[in-house]
Design a protein around this motif. Structure first.
Motif, PDB file in Angstrom:
ATOM      1  N   GLN A  61     -16.917  35.939  12.591  1.00 47.71           N
ATOM      2  CA  GLN A  61     -16.132  36.283  11.739  1.00 47.71           C
ATOM      3  C   GLN A  61     -15.388  34.596  11.535  1.00 47.71           C
ATOM      4  OE1 GLN A  61     -16.231  38.365   9.060  1.00 47.71           O
ATOM      5  NE2 GLN A  61     -14.819  36.939   8.267  1.00 47.71           N
ATOM      6  N   ALA A  62     -14.597  34.187  12.551  1.00 45.87           N
ATOM      7  CA  ALA A  62     -13.847  33.088  12.452  1.00 45.87           C
ATOM      8  C   ALA A  62     -14.691  32.096  11.934  1.00 45.87           C
ATOM      9  CB  ALA A  62     -13.343  32.738  13.918  1.00 45.87           C
ATOM     10  N   ILE A  63     -15.807  31.950  12.295  1.00 46.41           N
ATOM     11  CA  ILE A  63     -16.768  30.710  11.851  1.00 46.41           C
ATOM     12  C   ILE A  63     -17.070  31.068  10.360  1.00 46.41           C
ATOM     13  CG2 ILE A  63     -19.076  29.790  11.791  1.00 46.41           C
ATOM     14  CD1 ILE A  63     -19.199  30.533  14.885  1.00 46.41           C
ATOM     15  N   ARG A  64     -17.217  32.105   9.806  1.00 42.01           N
ATOM     16  CA  ARG A  64     -17.260  32.382   8.486  1.00 42.01           C
ATOM     17  C   ARG A  64     -16.207  32.221   7.614  1.00 42.01           C
ATOM     18  NH1 ARG A  64     -21.444  35.674   7.011  1.00 42.01           N
ATOM     19  NH2 ARG A  64     -21.245  36.858   8.889  1.00 42.01           N
ATOM     20  N   ASP A  65     -14.887  32.332   8.212  1.00 36.39           N
ATOM     21  CA  ASP A  65     -13.540  32.151   7.629  1.00 36.39           C
ATOM     22  C   ASP A  65     -13.153  30.506   7.564  1.00 36.39           C
ATOM     23  OD1 ASP A  65     -13.074  34.796   7.146  1.00 36.39           O
ATOM     24  OD2 ASP A  65     -11.730  34.982   8.949  1.00 36.39           O
ATOM     25  N   ALA A  66     -13.761  29.818   8.747  1.00 43.82           N
ATOM     26  CA  ALA A  66     -13.637  28.224   8.807  1.00 43.82           C
ATOM     27  C   ALA A  66     -14.222  27.830   7.450  1.00 43.82           C
ATOM     28  CB  ALA A  66     -13.883  28.107  10.371  1.00 43.82           C
ATOM     29  N   LEU A  67     -15.649  28.204   7.498  1.00 46.23           N
ATOM     30  CA  LEU A  67     -16.559  27.375   6.588  1.00 46.23           C
ATOM     31  C   LEU A  67     -15.786  27.669   5.059  1.00 46.23           C
ATOM     32  CD1 LEU A  67     -19.100  25.948   5.958  1.00 46.23           C
ATOM     33  CD2 LEU A  67     -20.191  28.363   5.855  1.00 46.23           C
ATOM     34  N   ALA A  68     -15.574  28.881   4.625  1.00 50.04           N
ATOM     35  CA  ALA A  68     -15.075  29.385   3.433  1.00 50.04           C
ATOM     36  C   ALA A  68     -13.730  28.633   3.140  1.00 50.04           C
ATOM     37  CB  ALA A  68     -14.444  30.748   3.468  1.00 50.04           C
ATOM     38  N   ALA A  69     -12.889  28.139   4.333  1.00 56.49           N
ATOM     39  CA  ALA A  69     -11.721  27.606   4.042  1.00 56.49           C
ATOM     40  C   ALA A  69     -11.796  26.207   3.890  1.00 56.49           C
ATOM     41  CB  ALA A  69     -10.737  27.922   5.120  1.00 56.49           C
ATOM     42  N   GLY A  70     -12.941  25.526   4.451  1.00 58.13           N
ATOM     43  CA  GLY A  70     -13.130  24.432   4.111  1.00 58.13           C
ATOM     44  C   GLY A  70     -12.578  23.529   5.323  1.00 58.13           C
ATOM     45  N   VAL A  71     -12.629  23.706   6.578  1.00 61.48           N
ATOM     46  CA  VAL A  71     -12.257  23.092   7.635  1.00 61.48           C
ATOM     47  C   VAL A  71     -13.211  21.899   7.587  1.00 61.48           C
ATOM     48  CG1 VAL A  71     -11.261  25.108   8.821  1.00 61.48           C
ATOM     49  CG2 VAL A  71     -13.690  24.154   9.143  1.00 61.48           C
ATOM     50  N   ASP A  72     -12.712  20.771   8.325  1.00 65.76           N
ATOM     51  CA  ASP A  72     -13.592  19.745   8.444  1.00 65.76           C
ATOM     52  C   ASP A  72     -14.585  19.475   9.741  1.00 65.76           C
ATOM     53  OD1 ASP A  72     -12.284  17.572   6.391  1.00 65.76           O
ATOM     54  OD2 ASP A  72     -10.625  18.825   7.490  1.00 65.76           O
TER      55      ASP A  72
ATOM     56  N   ARG B 171     -18.071   9.415  11.852  1.00 71.61           N
ATOM     57  CA  ARG B 171     -17.726  10.200  10.597  1.00 71.61           C
ATOM     58  C   ARG B 171     -17.037  11.619  10.746  1.00 71.61           C
ATOM     59  NH1 ARG B 171     -23.334  10.816   7.754  1.00 71.61           N
ATOM     60  NH2 ARG B 171     -22.122  11.889   6.161  1.00 71.61           N
ATOM     61  N   ALA B 172     -17.359  12.253  11.675  1.00 71.41           N
ATOM     62  CA  ALA B 172     -16.906  13.439  12.095  1.00 71.41           C
ATOM     63  C   ALA B 172     -15.252  13.506  12.380  1.00 71.41           C
ATOM     64  CB  ALA B 172     -17.517  14.254  13.042  1.00 71.41           C
ATOM     65  N   CYS B 173     -14.947  12.257  12.908  1.00 66.87           N
ATOM     66  CA  CYS B 173     -13.643  11.964  13.209  1.00 66.87           C
ATOM     67  C   CYS B 173     -12.783  11.025  12.419  1.00 66.87           C
ATOM     68  CB  CYS B 173     -13.550  11.330  14.600  1.00 66.87           C
ATOM     69  SG  CYS B 173     -14.208  12.210  16.098  1.00 66.87           S
ATOM     70  N   GLY B 174     -13.555  10.972  11.014  1.00 64.60           N
ATOM     71  CA  GLY B 174     -12.884   9.990  10.225  1.00 64.60           C
ATOM     72  C   GLY B 174     -12.603   8.495  10.430  1.00 64.60           C
ATOM     73  N   VAL B 175     -13.372   8.006  11.304  1.00 67.22           N
ATOM     74  CA  VAL B 175     -13.022   6.730  11.646  1.00 67.22           C
ATOM     75  C   VAL B 175     -14.412   5.894  11.345  1.00 67.22           C
ATOM     76  CG1 VAL B 175     -11.233   7.041  13.090  1.00 67.22           C
ATOM     77  CG2 VAL B 175     -13.496   7.251  14.002  1.00 67.22           C
TER      78      VAL B 175
ATOM     79  N   PRO C 261      -7.657  16.002   8.567  1.00 69.61           N
ATOM     80  CA  PRO C 261      -8.482  16.904   8.673  1.00 69.61           C
ATOM     81  C   PRO C 261      -8.321  17.991   9.522  1.00 69.61           C
ATOM     82  CG  PRO C 261      -8.859  14.853  10.215  1.00 69.61           C
ATOM     83  CD  PRO C 261      -7.589  14.615   9.149  1.00 69.61           C
ATOM     84  N   VAL C 262      -9.052  19.015   9.398  1.00 70.30           N
ATOM     85  CA  VAL C 262      -8.705  20.359  10.439  1.00 70.30           C
ATOM     86  C   VAL C 262     -10.061  20.408  11.204  1.00 70.30           C
ATOM     87  CG1 VAL C 262      -8.128  22.704  10.249  1.00 70.30           C
ATOM     88  CG2 VAL C 262      -7.165  21.353   8.832  1.00 70.30           C
ATOM     89  N   ALA C 263      -9.660  20.578  12.316  1.00 73.19           N
ATOM     90  CA  ALA C 263     -10.809  20.943  13.495  1.00 73.19           C
ATOM     91  C   ALA C 263     -10.291  22.515  13.847  1.00 73.19           C
ATOM     92  CB  ALA C 263     -10.827  20.238  14.572  1.00 73.19           C
ATOM     93  N   ALA C 264     -11.468  23.440  13.570  1.00 72.16           N
ATOM     94  CA  ALA C 264     -10.984  24.860  13.947  1.00 72.16           C
ATOM     95  C   ALA C 264     -11.927  25.287  15.242  1.00 72.16           C
ATOM     96  CB  ALA C 264     -11.696  25.675  12.760  1.00 72.16           C
TER      97      ALA C 264
END
Length: 394
Positions: free
Chosen positions: A222-233, A347-351, A213-216
């Motif tokens: 704009q960074a938040i917008r890009d993060a959402l568009a890129a599919g960060v976790d 769930r957010a941490c994948g565990v 997973p990726v945590a941004a």
């Protein structure tokens, strides 16, 4: 080894509340949950915590920095310490978290992959600290936010290599400093993006290809917008700051709420006798940031409580219980706030299969407090017992 049975008057399993409950533990895992109220018979070691005890999953903090000392200048202290000193400091921080009932943490920025070394120690000796889900040095630009941690990379080739290195070393998550921050002298300010949307997609695509997973880290709109568009976790902080204020675009808030992306809001401070003094550029934005958070909650966004523990004196490594209580000021009920720091955080941490819940097959990471915190969340700090992988540490 004789199975362990832990009995309490109330139990929260990460989702729902039950009355008198016995949890059975063997080899570090939960093997049974009996909500009939009956005490177990022979063949187990019984720990009866009493009728006034509330048993729940150990807390999960999705955003900490074990290498920061929660001092007046944590960056200077971090840079000045050699690796042995820094690792010793991280052990102390981990122990403090565990004794508060925080049995899982996601370390989102260290140096030299020291959090991985500490994670291995904790797995060998569960009483030594929480389970640590390490990111290693955060990926950042040369001279960018937290560049002193050693994770600078730019350009597609270097970014892919950085992701692969973290995968090969065994990191649990990739952290990218998508925007600037407040702590690193000379680095871009929080509202400025450090990476283009194309660079971010390189990191996300490579990480997801490898199952990470990726945590941004994203303060700027704009960074938040890009993060959402890129599919960060997960979007860390999500303060929607601009050069002169806050721009929480309603369409963007709605898109976040409709997505599968978690928002890790780094709230939570230990109250003191003196009010928290924020830099003027931060203080003027505080109310607007909280309004954006309240809107995200109302829209149904998947909000978890990453505390950013370690970055200042009011954020020691046991601050999460305070954050849970303070989160209710943004709209959630006590039950929702507790879920945000247990089942949802796992769930957010994948565990989620192992952490943040009391169920057969889950890790026996448990917190017991006196009284019912759903009546008063301050009771989360009245710790009666902590178990990590079935080992009682308090």
């Amino acid at each position: 080894m004789t199975p362990l049975a832990i009995h309490a008057g109330l139990m929260f399993d990460g989702t729902d509340l039950s009355g008198p409950t016995t949890v059975f533990v063997e080899n570090g895992r939960i093997t049974g949950v009996d909500t009939t109220g009956a005490l177990p018979l022979d063949g187990v070691d019984l720990i009866d915590l009493g009728a006034d005890t509330f048993l729940m999953p150990g807390l999960v903090d999705p955003h900490v920095h074990l290498g920061f000392d929660a001092g007046l200048d944590p960056v200077a202290a971090f840079i000045a310490a050699d690796d042995a000193e820094l690792l010793a400091r991280m052990r102390t921080a981990a122990d403090r978290a565990l004794r508060a009932g925080i049995t899982t943490v996601r370390d989102l920025g260290d140096r030299g992959y020291l959090a991985l070394a500490l994670s291995a120690e904790s797995e060998r000796r569960p009483a030594g600290g929480p389970e640590i889900l390490a990111a290693g040095p955060p990926i950042t630009t040369p001279g960018g936010h937290c560049h002193f941690m050693g994770g600078a990379a730019e350009g597609a080739i270097a970014l892919r290599a950085a992701v692969r290195e973290r995968h090969e070393r065994g990191c649990a998550v990739v952290k990218i400093m998508l925007s600037g921050g407040n702590m690193t002298p000379g680095s871009p300010p929080p509202h400025e993006s450090q990476y283009s949307s194309a660079d971010l997609r390189v990191v996300v695509d490579e990480a997801h290809r490898l199952g990470l997973p990726v945590a941004a880290h994203a303060h700027g709109t704009q960074a938040i917008r890009d993060a959402l568009a890129a599919g960060v976790d997960s979007i860390e902080h999500a303060t929607f700051v601009t050069a002169d204020g806050v721009d929480a675009d309603p369409a963007l808030l709605a898109a976040i709420a409709e997505s599968d992306t978690f928002v890790s809001v780094t709230i939570g401070v230990v109250p003191g006798d003196s009010p928290l003094v924020l830099p003027p550029e931060v203080a003027k934005r505080v109310e607007a940031v909280h309004e954006a958070l309240r809107t995200l909650y109302k829209l149904g966004a998947r909000i978890v409580l990453g505390t950013d523990a370690g970055i200042m004196p009011v954020k020691p490594h046991d601050v999460l219980p305070y954050a849970i209580a303070q989160f209710t000021a943004e709209g959630p009920s006590p039950l929702e706030a507790l879920t945000a720091a247990t089942g949802l955080a796992a769930r957010a941490c994948g565990v989620s299969g192992r952490k943040g819940r009391i169920a057969v097959g889950a890790d026996a990471d448990l917190l017991a407090v006196t009284g019912n915190p759903l009546d008063d969340l301050d009771r989360l700090r009245d710790v009666q017992a902590v178990f990590r992988a079935g080992v009682r540490v308090r």
